[in-house]
Design a protein around this motif. Structure first.
Motif, short mmCIF file in Angstrom:
data_model
loop_
_atom_site.label_atom_id
_atom_site.label_comp_id
_atom_site.label_asym_id
_atom_site.label_seq_id
_atom_site.Cartn_x
_atom_site.Cartn_y
_atom_site.Cartn_z
N MET A 1 0.84 -1.20 0.00
CA MET A 1 0.00 0.00 0.00
C MET A 1 0.87 1.24 0.00
O MET A 1 1.81 1.36 0.79
N VAL A 2 0.57 2.18 -0.88
CA VAL A 2 1.31 3.44 -0.93
C VAL A 2 0.95 4.26 0.32
O VAL A 2 -0.24 4.50 0.57
N PRO A 3 1.93 4.69 1.09
CA PRO A 3 1.61 5.51 2.27
C PRO A 3 1.04 6.87 1.87
O PRO A 3 1.44 7.44 0.85
N PHE A 4 0.12 7.36 2.67
CA PHE A 4 -0.44 8.70 2.49
C PHE A 4 0.06 9.59 3.63
O PHE A 4 0.16 9.15 4.78
N SER A 5 0.35 10.84 3.29
CA SER A 5 0.79 11.84 4.27
C SER A 5 0.00 13.12 4.04
O SER A 5 -0.74 13.25 3.06
N ILE A 6 0.19 14.09 4.93
CA ILE A 6 -0.57 15.35 4.86
C ILE A 6 0.38 16.53 4.84
O ILE A 6 1.35 16.59 5.61
N LEU A 7 0.10 17.46 3.94
CA LEU A 7 0.75 18.77 3.92
C LEU A 7 -0.27 19.78 4.43
O LEU A 7 -1.32 19.98 3.83
N ARG A 34 -4.47 9.14 14.16
CA ARG A 34 -5.44 8.07 14.40
C ARG A 34 -5.82 7.36 13.11
O ARG A 34 -6.09 6.15 13.11
N LEU A 35 -5.80 8.09 12.00
CA LEU A 35 -6.21 7.53 10.71
C LEU A 35 -5.07 6.82 9.98
O LEU A 35 -5.28 6.27 8.90
N GLY A 36 -3.86 6.85 10.53
CA GLY A 36 -2.76 6.11 9.95
C GLY A 36 -1.98 6.82 8.86
O GLY A 36 -1.28 6.17 8.08
N TYR A 37 -2.06 8.15 8.81
CA TYR A 37 -1.21 8.88 7.88
C TYR A 37 0.24 8.78 8.36
O TYR A 37 0.51 8.73 9.56
N ARG A 38 1.18 8.78 7.41
CA ARG A 38 2.58 8.57 7.78
C ARG A 38 3.26 9.84 8.29
O ARG A 38 3.99 9.80 9.29
N ARG A 39 3.05 10.94 7.61
CA ARG A 39 3.74 12.21 7.96
C ARG A 39 2.76 13.36 8.01
O ARG A 39 1.71 13.33 7.35
#
Length: 329
Positions: A1-7, A34-39
């Motif tokens: 699974m490709v990790p998802f992150s947030i800017l 809590r939702l499992g985002y990486r960064r």
């Protein structure tokens, strides 16, 4: 699974304050954890009435202190605005406080207008000439100190702070490849060189002590809601902000409107469409199709999503829906 992150561009909404924005950023970061985002990355901008993250390292500390597992970092620190030693000390301090959780993304743009850039870079040389050398100087400060080393970053020396190079053109892609560093492309606002930059980075990559093979991330705007129509409405806040920025009148994030029709000239509308041509806006089904297409087309190793949404609960809901899409892709 490709990790998802947030800017998180730390948007100050109309009628809001920087303090409220920073508290909401922490709330969103906890939600993302809590939702499992990486960064969770924050960006350096200056003289922008609608962005609260000018003191980026301070905001990273605020977010890292209020979370426990998610990586927190800069997307990015505009290195030519600073001397490398101070950046090493700031991020060395962050790494000492929150070991194994800090990222240092570096950019060479000013993150502001030219007048403010001159105020920030007083006495500095052309960043196009100095950026590669300053990146390497910064890398050196994070290496273990040697006997009788005259200048050390304390904290910083010997700490494993991952350095990323960020860009919206080919320059940083080529430099990241030459130095063997991870690369993040800013396709959330400047998509024109996305494919070419990724190909250049992968084709020219040289393994390093930091990275054995290329690792590419791309950022896109993703606005998710229960319906396509509601997501499109939420997206108008960013579109309005972009118009104001291009007109030289940046301001707080405005509330959404029913339609963008008539709010800009045809030329301005074309500029908005180009800048956000990679944006994915819609219901969970629409977002899933858009993200799947983007990942298949680009082959990125990680996806960073961003969304400046006026209503905070709607913003939390958007990232929740994106996390559900991530788990289904």
């Amino acid at each position: 699974m490709v990790p998802f992150s947030i800017l998180d561009l730390a948007p100050i909404v109309q009628g809001g304050t920087a303090g409220e924005t920073l508290r909401r950023s922490l709330d969103l970061a906890r939600h993302a954890e809590r939702l499992g985002y990486r960064r969770y990355w924050l960006a350096e901008h200056h003289n922008m009435p609608g962005i609260a993250s000018a003191a980026t390292a301070v905001v990273i500390g605020h977010v890292a202190a209020g979370t426990s597992t998610i990586r927190v970092g800069s997307g990015g620190v505009m290195l030519p605005n600073h001397v490398p030693l101070m950046v090493a000390e700031q991020f060395g301090t962050l790494e000492a406080l929150f070991p194994g959780r800090i990222d240092l993304g570096l950019g060479r743009a000013p993150g502001t207008d030219q007048l403010t850039a001159r105020a920030l870079r007083r006495g500095h040389q052309d960043p196009a000439d100095s950026f590669p050398a300053e990146v390497q100087e910064l890398q050196a400060y994070f290496r273990p100190a040697v006997h009788n080393q005259a200048v050390q970053a304390v904290p910083g020396a010997g700490l494993a702070v991952p350095i990323w190079l960020l860009g919206s053109s080919l320059f940083s892609a080529q430099l990241a490849a030459a130095l063997g560093l991870p690369f993040a492309f800013a396709s959330h606002f400047a998509p024109a060189y996305l494919d070419e930059a990724l190909a250049l980075y992968r084709g020219k990559f040289r393994p390093s002590a930091a990275l054995s093979q290329p690792y590419a991330m791309a950022a896109i705007a993703v606005y998710a809601a229960d319906t396509d129509a509601e997501a499109a409405r939420l997206f108008t806040s960013l579109q309005q902000s972009f118009l104001k920025l291009r007109r030289g009148t940046p301001g707080p994030l405005p509330p959404p409107v029913a339609t963008m029709d008539g709010l800009g000239s045809p030329v301005e509308q074309a500029g908005v469409e180009h800048a956000f041509s990679e944006a994915v806006v819609g219901s969970p089904e629409t977002v899933k199709r858009g993200i799947e297409d983007f990942l298949q087309r680009t082959g990125v190793d990680e996806l960073m999503v961003t969304a400046a949404i006026y209503d905070h609960p709607a913003r939390l809901r958007s990232f929740e829906l994106v996390a559900q899409v991530r788990d289904a892709v």
